[in-house]
Design an enzyme around this catalytic site. Structure first.
Site, PDB file in Angstrom:
ATOM      1  N   GLU A 142       0.816  -2.250   1.411  1.00  0.00           N
ATOM      2  CA  GLU A 142       0.186  -2.031   2.714  1.00  0.00           C
ATOM      3  C   GLU A 142       0.409  -3.165   3.714  1.00  0.00           C
ATOM      4  O   GLU A 142      -0.538  -3.841   4.134  1.00  0.00           O
ATOM      5  CB  GLU A 142      -1.306  -1.742   2.510  1.00  0.00           C
ATOM      6  CG  GLU A 142      -1.518  -0.499   1.660  1.00  0.00           C
ATOM      7  CD  GLU A 142      -2.970  -0.052   1.531  1.00  0.00           C
ATOM      8  OE1 GLU A 142      -3.866  -0.816   1.949  1.00  0.00           O
ATOM      9  OE2 GLU A 142      -3.197   1.045   1.002  1.00  0.00           O
ATOM     10  N   GLU A 182      -0.215   5.303  -3.896  1.00  0.00           N
ATOM     11  CA  GLU A 182      -1.682   5.233  -3.950  1.00  0.00           C
ATOM     12  C   GLU A 182      -2.256   6.519  -3.400  1.00  0.00           C
ATOM     13  O   GLU A 182      -1.847   6.992  -2.336  1.00  0.00           O
ATOM     14  CB  GLU A 182      -2.244   4.050  -3.159  1.00  0.00           C
ATOM     15  CG  GLU A 182      -2.193   2.720  -3.866  1.00  0.00           C
ATOM     16  CD  GLU A 182      -3.014   1.638  -3.160  1.00  0.00           C
ATOM     17  OE1 GLU A 182      -3.984   1.982  -2.453  1.00  0.00           O
ATOM     18  OE2 GLU A 182      -2.664   0.452  -3.299  1.00  0.00           O
TER      19      GLU A 182
END
Length: 768
Positions: A247, A497
C-alpha cells in the site's frame, strides 16, 4: 535447470505439467507487524520508544508452532502464502545493521512452508510507514532521519499511535488509517518517493533523503533475498516471488492546495487537519479543525475541535545529538525548524502560507501532478529499483506489482516495464463493512465506481439487497482486474489483500457464538473473488495470537480467520477415514458426447478408527498459545464463519478455467473449463473439496465427460480431500453437491460429532 514450479503464461499461472493453477492464499501473519522481544502489540506502551533494541525472531510464529499453523492452513485448502515481514524486523538497530538471527529464523520457517507444499511470495509490509507513526513497517531510525521527534506525536497529532494512546481500549476504530493524512506520514512518504524534487535540502550522508531511505529499504530486501539464495533449496521451490511494497502512498505529492482537504481524500475520521494545519500543529501552533465520523456513504463532518500542542514541536530540537546513528546531516538541513519552512512553503515569523500549491506541479517538468502522474513517475522509479535488486538475486522471480490502492495503475502496456513475470496485485475491502464494523445486508455502495466517476451522484451508486451487494462486489473486482490489463498489460491478477472484520456489532458473535453476519460477509467477498476472473487471492489475515479482547493485537483490527478463542472447523462427522487410501470413484463414460451422472461412495463409512486417532493426535489443531480473554467475550466459541472461507476451489486445471464458484447456501460447486487436449492419467484436473461441506459418503458429482475419483491426499504435510477428474478435450463442466448446513452456527448449534468410544459402540466393535 529444472522447470519452474510455477510459471506465468500470459495472464495465467501454470504448473510443471502445463495445468492452470488457481491460487487460494492467506496473509501470514498479522503478528509480524510487532516485535517478540519485547512483546509489543499495539495496545502496550512499555519500552515502546526503545525501538533500536527489539527482536522479531519468532515472527510470524515460532518454529515449534509452525507445524500447527501450516497444517491447519493446509487442511483449510490454502496453497499460497503472502509472507508478511517488515523492514524494521531486518534493520531495526540502525542503518545497515541487519538482524541475522531474524533472517535465519525466516529461512527456517520458509523451509517448513516448503514441506507443506505452499507457494510463498514475500511482502515487505508497511502501514502508515512505521509502528512509530501509528502502523508498521519501517524502523524507528527512519523517523529520526526525517528530522521528526516521535515522542512529540501525541501532543502535535503528527500521528495517532495506539501504543501511546491514554486508554488503548478506547482507541477509535480504524483511525490509524487517517495517519496517511497527518504530518508524519505526509512528510516521510513525500521524502521516500519524491524527496529529490520537493525536498532538495534534505541531504544525509551526501544523499537526498529519497535515495537514502529507498536505498536502505531496497538493500534490506536484497539482503534477505541473498540470504535465502545462499541457504539453497528455497528459490522457486517455495519462494516464487516478491511484492513491491504494501500500500504505497504519495504523501503530499499532487496536492493542489495544502490549505484545503483534497476532494479525492475519502477517509476522514476524528480531528481532520488540512496539510497546512498539520504543518502548523507540528510547529507547536494551535488549530481549530473539523471532526469527522464515518457513515454509510462515507465521512461526514460531526463538529469541530481545538488542537493545541502548547508550543511542543514534532521536529527534532536543534540540540539533538544527531550522531546517534552515525549519519551526517547536511548543514543546509537545520534541526529545530520545520523542513517545509526551510523550503519556502511558509514563514514561521508570521505563520503566513506562501506556496499553497507547492506540490501541484512537477518541479522538473512543470507539469500538473495528479495521483496517476505520481504513480507513473515516482512510484515506478521506486518499483524499478526494487525489481532490479530482487532479480539480481532471483532472475526468474515473479514480481507482484502493487500500485497505490484503488488508484489508476501505471501505464506499462507495451513498454520495457511490461515484464512477462509481473503480476498485478491490487487490494480490495468493502469499506462500509470495514469502517462501520457491521454487515449491512440491505444496502452497500459501489466505491470503485464512484472513484472512477461512473455516477452523477454517490446516491446512484447505492446497491439495494444482498444479491445486488454481492454482484456489486464482483463487478468492482472485475473492473479492477480489467483496469490492470488495460494499463499494465496481459498479466495475472492476484488480490493480495481482501477480508472482513470479525468484531462486528460490538463483538456480538463473541458473546453469542452467532457468526451469521461474518459468514454472509465472507461469503460475499469469496463470491466476488470467484466471479471476477482473477487468478487467485491472499485473504487478510491469519494472526496466530488473535483473541476476542484485542483482536489481531494491532490498532484494534480484528480480521484474522483464526482466533485462540474460537474453534477450528471440524471435519464432517460423516467424512471417511483420514488414512483411507482408496478413493470414491465414478462409473462415468469417457464419451464426451454422453453426459454422465455418478454418485460417490466410500469403501468405509466409519469416521474414526484407532489409526485415525493416532493420526489426529499427531497433527495438532490447537495453538500452543493460550488466550487471556475475559469470560464475557470468550464463553461462546464458534467456528468463526469458517464454512464461508473453507470452500472448494480448482487447484490445477487441464486447459483453462472458464468459470467456477461455490454456492454456500445450497452447497453446490460448479466448474467450467476449456482444454485443447484431454486430461491424461498422470495429469488430471484437481479440485480441493473440503470434507466439512463434501463428506465422501454424502455428495453427488455430475461431469460432462470422463471419469473422476475422490480421495484424501496425504501429501505436503497435510491430508486434504481432492477430486481428480480425467475429462475429454473441449468445453467441460463439473457440478458437486454437498451437505447444506446452517451458516454462522455456534458450537452448540451444530450437529455433535460422536466421540471415538461412542462410534465404536455404534459400530459394535470392542475396545481393548
Amino acid at each position: 535447470m529444472a522447470p519452474l514450479r510455477l510459471r506465468i503464461e500470459g495472464r495465467t499461472f501454470r504448473d510443471t505439467k502445463g495445468r492452470e493453477v488457481t491460487l487460494r492464499g492467506i496473509n501470514v501473519a498479522g503478528d509480524a507487524k510487532f516485535p517478540t522481544d519485547p512483546d509489543l502489540p499495539s495496545h502496550k506502551s512499555d519500552h515502546f520508544y526503545d525501538g533500536d533494541n527489539v527482536s522479531f525472531v519468532g515472527r510470524p510464529f515460532s518454529l515449534d508452532e509452525a507445524h500447527t499453523h501450516f497444517s491447519r492452513l493446509k487442511r483449510w485448502g490454502y496453497t499460497l502464502i503472502r509472507y508478511v515481514f517488515t523492514w524494521e524486523a531486518i534493520e531495526h538497530a540502525g542503518p545497515g545493521k541487519y538482524d541475522e538471527d531474524w533472517v535465519q529464523h525466516t529461512i527456517r520457517v520458509l523451509r517448513l512452508a516448503k514441506d507443506y507444499g505452499f507457494y510463498v511470495f514475500l511482502d515487505p509490509h508497511q502501514d502508515v510507514w512505521s509502528r512509530f507513526t501509528g502502523g508498521s513497517g519501517a524502523p524507528m531510525w527512519t523517523v529520526y532521519a526525517a528530522g521528526l521527534n516521535p515522542r512529540a506525536f501525541p501532543a502535535t497529532e503528527a500521528a495517532w499511535v495506539h501504543n501511546t494512546y491514554p486508554n488503548p481500549a478506547e482507541y477509535p476504530k480504524m483511525i490509524w488509517a487517517t495517519n496517511y493524512t497527518r504530518l508524519a506520514c505526509q512528510l516521510i512518504f513525500t521524502m521516500f518517493f519524491a524527496g529529490k524534487d520537493f525536498l532538495p535540502k534534505a541531504i544525509i550522508d551526501g544523499k537526498n533523503i529519497q535515495d537514502y531511505l529507498q536505498d536502505h529499504f531496497v538493500s534490506a530486501c536484497r539482503h534477505l533475498a541473498l540470504r535465502i539464495k545462499e541457504a539453497g533449496g528455497l528459490e522457486n521451490d517455495v519462494v516464487i516471488g516478491w511484492e513491491s511494497m504494501n500500500e504505497p502512498n504519495r504523501g503530499l505529492v499532487g496536492f493542489p492546495d495544502i490549505s484545503s482537504i483534497p476532494s479525492e481524500q475519502k477517509l476522514q475520521k476524528g480531528p481532520s487537519p488540512t496539510a497546512w494545519q498539520a504543518i502548523l500543529l507540528g510547529s507547536g501552533r494551535s488549530c481549530e479543525m473539523g471532526t469527522w465520523e464515518f457513515g454509510g456513504l462515507g465521512p461526514y463532518k460531526s463538529g469541530s475541535t481545538l488542537v493545541d500542542p502548547k508550543g511542543e514541536m514534532a521536529w527534532l530540537p536543534a540540540d539533538y545529538d544527531d550522531s546517534r546513528y552515525g549519519w551526517k546531516r547536511d548543514p543546509g538541513w537545520k534541526l529545530g525548524e520545520c523542513i517545509w519552512s526551510q523550503h519556502g512553503l511558509w514563514d514561521p515569523s508570521n505563520d503566513a502560507l506562501l506556496k499553497k500549491d507547492y506540490f501541484a506541479k512537477d518541479p522538473e517538468s512543470g507539469r500538473r501532478v495528479d495521483y496517476e502522474y505520481f504513480t507513473n513517475k515516482w512510484f515506478m522509479s521506486y518499483y524499478r529499483k526494487h525489481r532490479e535488486a530482487i532479480t539480481s538475486i532471483f532472475p526468474d522471480s515473479i514480481m507482484f506489482c502493487q500500485p497505490p490502492v484503488l488508484e489508476i495503475p501505471p501505464s506499462l502496456k507495451g513498454t520495457q516495464d511490461d515484464d512477462r513475470n509481473m503480476v498485478f496485485s491490487p487490494h480490495f475491502y468493502d469499506g462500509v463493512t470495514l469502517m462501520m464494523k457491521k454487515w449491512n445486508r440491505y444496502w452497500n455502495v459501489d466505491v470503485f465506481g464512484i472513484l472512477r466517476g461512473r455516477y452523477l451522484s454517490p446516491a446512484f451508486a447505492i446497491k439495494v439487497g444482498e444479491t445486488a451487494i454481492r454482484n456489486c462486489f464482483r463487478d468492482q473486482l472485475s473492473a479492477i482486474r480489467r483496469e490492470g490489463i488495460d494499463y499494465m498489460g496481459n498479466h495475472p491478477c492476484i488480490f493480495t489483500e481482501i477480508g472482513i472484520p470479525y468484531d462486528m456489532d460490538n463483538k456480538y458473535a463473541y458473546k453469542t457464538g452467532d457468526y451469521s453476519s461474518q459468514s454472509s460477509a465472507m461469503d460475499a467477498n469469496h463470491f466476488a473473488l470467484e466471479g471476477c476472473g482473477a487468478n487467485g487471492f491472499a485473504l487478510w489475515v491469519y494472526a496466530a495470537m488473535n483473541n476476542h479482547e484485542w483482536g489481531d493485537l494491532w490498532n484494534g483490527e480484528d480480521l484474522s480467520i483464526f482466533s485462540l478463542d474460537d474453534k477450528p472447523l471440524p471435519t464432517s462427522p460423516r467424512a471417511s477415514s483420514r488414512n483411507q487410501k482408496s478413493a470414491s470413484t465414478s462409473t462415468a463414460s469417457i464419451d464426451r458426447f454422453s453426459p454422465s451422472y455418478s454418485e460417490s461412495r466410500s469403501n468405509n463409512d466409519s469416521p474414526v478408527s484407532p489409526r485415525d486417532l493416532k493420526q489426529t493426535l499427531s497433527t495438532p489443531s490447537l495453538s500452543l498459545e493460550r488466550s487471556t480473554t475475559p469470560a464475557d467475550l470468550g464463553s461462546k466459541p464458534g467456528y468463526r464463519a469458517a464454512e464461508a472461507y473453507v470452500r472448494p476451489s480448482p487447484i490445477a486445471t487441464v486447459g483453462n478455467v472458464l468459470s467456477y464458484g461455490f454456492d454456500l447456501r445450497n452447497c453446490i460447486f460448479n466448474l467450467a473449463l476449456d482444454c485443447e487436449k484431454a486430461a491424461t492419467e498422470d495429469t488430471p484436473t484437481e479440485i480441493f473439496l473440503p470434507d466439512y461441506h463434501f463428506p465422501r459418503d454424502d455428495m453427488t458429482v455430475e461431469v460432462s465427460s470422463g471419469k473422476w475419483a475422490i480421495g484424501g491426499v496425504d501429501a505436503d504435510g497435510g491430508l486434504i480431500q481432492r477430486l481428480r477428474w480425467w475429462h475429454d478435450q473441449g468445453k467441460q463442466s463439473l457440478k458437486v453437491q454437498g451437505v447444506k448446513r446452517k451458516q454462522g452456527a455456534s458450537l452448540d448449534q451444530e450437529e455433535e460429532v460422536p466421540g471415538y468410544l461412542e462410534q465404536c459402540r455404534q459400530r459394535g466393535c470392542t475396545v481393548m
